[in-house]
Scaffold this active site. Structure first.
Site, short mmCIF file in Angstrom:
data_model
loop_
_atom_site.label_atom_id
_atom_site.label_comp_id
_atom_site.label_asym_id
_atom_site.label_seq_id
_atom_site.Cartn_x
_atom_site.Cartn_y
_atom_site.Cartn_z
CB CYS A 1 -43.38 -4.16 1.03
SG CYS A 1 -42.82 -3.63 -0.48
CB CYS B 1 -39.11 0.06 1.74
SG CYS B 1 -37.89 -0.46 2.35
CG ASN C 1 -37.29 1.11 6.37
OD1 ASN C 1 -37.01 1.92 7.64
ND2 ASN C 1 -36.35 1.09 5.69
N GLY D 1 -41.09 -3.00 -7.59
CA GLY D 1 -40.60 -4.28 -8.51
C GLY D 1 -41.02 -5.14 -7.68
CD GLU D 2 -38.62 -10.30 -7.72
OE1 GLU D 2 -39.21 -10.18 -6.33
OE2 GLU D 2 -38.00 -11.80 -7.98
CD GLU E 1 -40.18 4.92 -3.23
OE1 GLU E 1 -41.43 5.13 -3.05
OE2 GLU E 1 -39.25 5.22 -2.24
CB SER F 1 -33.21 -7.85 -4.67
OG SER F 1 -34.07 -8.31 -2.99
N1 SAH Z 1 -39.75 -7.48 -5.05
C1 SAH Z 1 -37.59 -7.32 -4.50
C2 SAH Z 1 -36.94 -5.95 -4.28
C3 SAH Z 1 -37.70 -5.51 -3.55
S1 SAH Z 1 -37.18 -4.37 -2.07
C4 SAH Z 1 -37.49 -8.81 -3.34
O1 SAH Z 1 -38.68 -8.82 -2.84
O2 SAH Z 1 -36.21 -8.79 -2.69
C5 SAH Z 1 -36.08 -5.64 -1.02
C6 SAH Z 1 -35.56 -5.01 -0.19
O3 SAH Z 1 -36.35 -4.78 0.87
C7 SAH Z 1 -36.32 -6.82 -0.15
O4 SAH Z 1 -35.80 -7.41 0.72
C8 SAH Z 1 -37.85 -6.61 0.70
O5 SAH Z 1 -38.16 -7.80 1.59
C9 SAH Z 1 -37.47 -5.89 1.66
N2 SAH Z 1 -38.50 -4.64 2.13
C10 SAH Z 1 -39.90 -3.94 1.54
N3 SAH Z 1 -40.48 -3.61 2.65
C11 SAH Z 1 -39.35 -3.59 3.90
C12 SAH Z 1 -39.50 -2.71 4.83
N4 SAH Z 1 -40.63 -1.95 4.92
N5 SAH Z 1 -38.87 -3.06 6.15
C13 SAH Z 1 -37.67 -3.60 5.83
N6 SAH Z 1 -37.32 -4.12 3.94
C14 SAH Z 1 -37.77 -4.10 3.67
#
Ligand code: SAH
Length: 345
Positions: free
Chosen positions: A115, A334, A291, A160-161, A88, A192
């Site tokens: 997440c 997310c 979220n 993804g990371e 997505e 990120s």
């Molecule tokens: N793997 C990368 C990218 C992830 S998504 C990372 O960890 O940074 C981008 C951001 O959204 C990250 O900071 C992640 O921690 C955050 N995130 C993931 N799920 C979330 C949620 N349910 N609510 C708020 N932020 C969230």
């Protein structure tokens, strides 16, 4: 799955077309066509070359499967990959332009407790061309061209990371910033990471001066381990050192993501410790209210608490913003969109 032509740089495409006895200008035509989001079958090349390419390469490796439009103008997309996997992405409109959020893996294996992307682990890495393909598909769908791009900024914050798929992500970054392509400058890109220290240090030497963003979400290693398994591997202190190294090599200040989780990381003491940890560093803090993910227990804070947290950081002299949540009426922030789609279909 066949190979992906969008993985190739202009130089590699040139080598490939010359090998097939084509004239050098064909490579640029091919590259431009692909960067406009065209499928191989739509490229303005000879039938022989097209057929040869189609034998080896996916015609359209990333297709828009569904588009959801929010009242605030945010759009969410589900992309279909050639092997049937789905990822997505989001397109957010701001005064200064449009930011697209892209995925780098199908699923994720980092296991963060808040997440949705990590619920079923990592299915596979995306190739560079599949990451790029999300942008090319959306730019085209929005009526953009290479000269008049509809995408001005990119964030690698989908599923993804990025640093768990290092080589493909770096190749993607070289492709997306390349002249003659969609040509988005590194300064308009944010990557990120949950804080993979060795890759952060390695990336500092790639000469790609983007906005490095680190998901912190806690102020002590002990508390961080409660929500982020990666904290068992790397310490906050080592993450901060790697950030300092990035700044030293690129001159770019870095950003911390801090999702506010009720009862977990957003008391006054957390705000004060966070400020103490970051004081004097060339960084910025992005706060976001969690979220809520229905499969997870963690809850978000109130807006009032979020502003209080922000106020404490600001009074301590930390540059910080509270990100507003966009597109919440179309759901699925997310990684939740894909999860819901897979459940329903
Ligand atoms: N793997 C990368 C990218 C992830 S998504 C990372 O960890 O940074 C981008 C951001 O959204 C990250 O900071 C992640 O921690 C955050 N995130 C993931 N799920 C979330 C949620 N349910 N609510 C708020 N932020 C969230």
């Amino acid at each position: 799955m066949k190979k992906i032509l969008q993985d190739l740089t202009l130089e590699e495409l040139t080598a490939l077309t010359l090998e097939r006895g084509e004239k050098p200008f064909r490579a640029r035509q091919l590259f431009e066509g692909l960067m406009q989001g065209r499928a191989i079958s739509e490229l303005p090349v000879s039938a022989t070359l097209r057929e040869a390419l189609l034998r080896e390469y996916e015609d359209a490796p990333v297709k828009i499967l569904e588009t959801y439009v929010s009242r605030d103008g945010t759009k969410k997309f589900l992309f279909l990959l050639a092997d049937g996997n789905i990822v997505e992405g989001v397109l957010m409109s701001y005064k200064y332009g449009n930011t697209q959020c892209v995925s780098t893996q199908v699923g994720c294996r980092m296991g963060c407790k808040f997440c949705a992307s990590t619920l079923n682990g990592r299915i596979r890495d995306l190739t560079a061309g599949e990451i790029l393909g999300q942008i090319l598909a959306v730019n085209r769908a929005e009526g953009g061209t290479l000269k008049e791009r509809k995408i001005t900024n990119v964030v690698l914050m989908g599923s993804g990371e990025p640093f768990d798929n290092y080589d493909n992500v770096v190749r993607f970054l070289r492709l997306v910033t390349a002249y003659g392509g969609i040509h988005i400058s590194a300064r308009s890109i944010s990557l990120s990471t949950c804080g993979l220290v060795p890759e952060m240090r390695r990336f500092a030497l790639e000469n790609i001066p983007l906005n490095l963003t680190v998901s912190l979400h806690a102020v002590t290693d002990e508390e961080r381990r409660r929500t982020m398994p990666i904290a068992n591997r790397y310490k906050i202190a080592d993450i901060l050192d790697a950030c300092a190294f990035y700044f030293e090599k690129t001159g770019r200040r870095y950003i911390f993501e801090y999702s506010l989780i009720a009862g977990e990381n957003c008391d006054e003491k957390h705000a004060l410790s966070l400020a103490a940890l970051l004081k004097g560093r060339p960084c910025h803090v992005n706060l976001i209210r969690l979220n809520e993910v229905k499969e997870r227990e963690l809850r978000t804070t109130t807006e009032k608490e979020a502003y209080r947290f922000l106020g404490i950081l600001e009074r301590q002299g930390i540059s910080a913003t509270l990100r507003r949540s966009m597109g919440s009426d179309i759901g699925g922030a997310c990684g939740q969109l894909r999860a819901r789609y897979l459940e329903e279909n």
